[in-house]
Design an enzyme around this catalytic site. Structure first.
Site, PDB file in Angstrom:
ATOM      1  CD  GLU A   1      51.201  29.997 -15.099  1.00  0.00           C
ATOM      2  OE1 GLU A   1      50.254  30.771 -15.297  1.00  0.00           O
ATOM      3  OE2 GLU A   1      51.515  29.103 -15.882  1.00  0.00           O
TER       4      GLU A   1
ATOM      5  CB  ILE B   1      54.145  20.471 -13.429  1.00  0.00           C
ATOM      6  CG1 ILE B   1      52.880  19.615 -13.414  1.00  0.00           C
ATOM      7  CG2 ILE B   1      55.366  19.638 -13.108  1.00  0.00           C
ATOM      8  CD1 ILE B   1      52.925  18.434 -14.387  1.00  0.00           C
ATOM      9  CG  ASP B   2      52.513  26.500 -15.860  1.00  0.00           C
ATOM     10  OD1 ASP B   2      51.762  27.018 -15.012  1.00  0.00           O
ATOM     11  OD2 ASP B   2      52.799  27.030 -16.939  1.00  0.00           O
ATOM     12  CE  LYS B   3      44.502  26.829 -16.939  1.00  0.00           C
ATOM     13  NZ  LYS B   3      43.835  28.144 -17.121  1.00  0.00           N
TER      14      LYS B   3
END
EC number: 5.4.99.-
Length: 349
Positions: free
Chosen positions: A14, A153-155
């Site tokens: 991010e 993949i994102d948090k």
């Protein structure tokens, strides 16, 4: 400036990290930035520099530039990459893992919301990589020296991740993601009534010019990387829609950026504006209903539901599927009940 074939994947880092910074001198002659950097960066080829520019990693005066940009006196040139400019020390941590499948070559993990995949700015402990270091020995390193990671993949995105346990598995699986032969399907809750039952979103993605924490769609084919998302409506609730997204490519924040681009940001996706009430009435009861939904699902409504690939050792095609997490299930059920008891005005967005 190593290229990382595993970074070309949806929901990745991010934040960009500064690796190099140069200020052109007063007497700097006008020079293409790729040539300028070749003289300053050790072991950097012109091709690698051009690739970094194409990926949106080279900035001049805080604006991403192409490799043909001409450096001028007093220009501030920075190279920003998606991983910190130092080797992360990874301490093993006893963090439980939800292992869906495991053999000698790989394992599948169902990642919960809130678990950061690897150490980075502000998250140097408590990550999936710390957990992997505790539970497994001698995992292969990817080109960013992160053990086992083939993709990320994102948090706050939940769902399936494949982890390589051998060098062969790492190489084989990474090539499948790079060559677009893996299967990746997500389930998302989005704002608005998606007009078509199914469709395709296309558009090059690169870092947003003003907000580096976001990705944006660019019409210029020379900016960013091509990205293709196929979607299909699963259920409609008037003001929101539940959809399936299949990735033909896998870019940073691809689903989130593409859906915002077509006017349907993910429900409660703060980074892309989905944490606001974007559709619906002005009634106090409706606002309270949305607030309750946000409390139930305090994150972007995105789940990596299905993952398919060829096994790196046996050659067998494998396909794994997971149920929606409880927060998404509960949110969808609340909307189902609401839509059954309220007359919602259909909107063409």
């Amino acid at each position: 400036m190593n290229e990382d074939i595993t970074t070309d994947n949806d929901e990745l880092d991010e934040e960009l990290f500064e690796h190099h910074k140069f200020v052109a001198t007063k007497g700097q002659s006008i020079l293409r930035i790729d040539k300028y950097l070749m003289h300053l960066l050790e072991n950097a080829t012109r091709n690698k520099i051009q690739q970094a520019a194409t990926s949106g990693n080279i900035f001049v005066n805080d604006i991403p530039v192409k490799s043909n940009y001409k450096v001028k006196p007093f220009d501030v040139v920075t190279i920003m990459l998606s991983h910190p400019p130092f080797e992360n020390r990874v301490d093993p941590e006893d963090i439980p893992l939800d292992i869906v499948y495991e053999d000698d070559a790989l394992l599948l993990i169902n990642k919960p919301a809130g678990l950061v995949v690897h150490p980075g700015h502000g998250n140097y402990t408590g990550t999936l990589v710390n957990a992997l270091a505790f539970h497994f020995q001698n995992l292969p390193l990817n080109s960013s020296e992160r053990p086992g990671l083939v993709h990320r993949i994102d948090k706050d995105t939940t769902g399936l991740l494949v982890i390589a346990k051998t060098e062969q598995a790492m190489t084989h699986l990474a090539k499948q993601f790079e060559n677009k032969t893996s299967e990746r399907e997500y389930v998302a809750i989005v704002w608005g009534n998606v007009q078509k039952d199914e469709g395709t979103i296309e558009g090059n993605l690169a870092r947003h010019l003003k907000d580096r924490m976001q990705m944006a769609v660019f019409a210029d084919p020379e900016i960013g990387k091509p990205a293709i998302t196929h979607y299909k409506v699963l259920e409609r609730f008037g003001y929101i829609t539940v959809i399936s997204c299949k990735l033909e490519t896998g870019r940073t924040h691809q689903i989130r950026a593409h859906l915002k681009h077509i006017g349907h940001p993910l429900f409660n996706d703060e980074r892309y504006g989905g944490h606001l009430i974007l559709k619906g009435t002005t009634f106090t009861k409706y606002k309270q209903f949305i607030d309750n939904c946000f409390k139930i699902l305090p994150r972007q409504a995105l789940h990596a539901k299905t993952l398919g690939f060829e096994h790196p050792t046996t050659g067998e095609m494998m396909r794994f599927d997971t149920e929606l997490p409880s927060d998404m299930k509960e949110c969808i059920e609340k909307w189902r009940t609401y839509s059954n008891t309220n007359t919602l005005n259909e909107e063409e967005n």
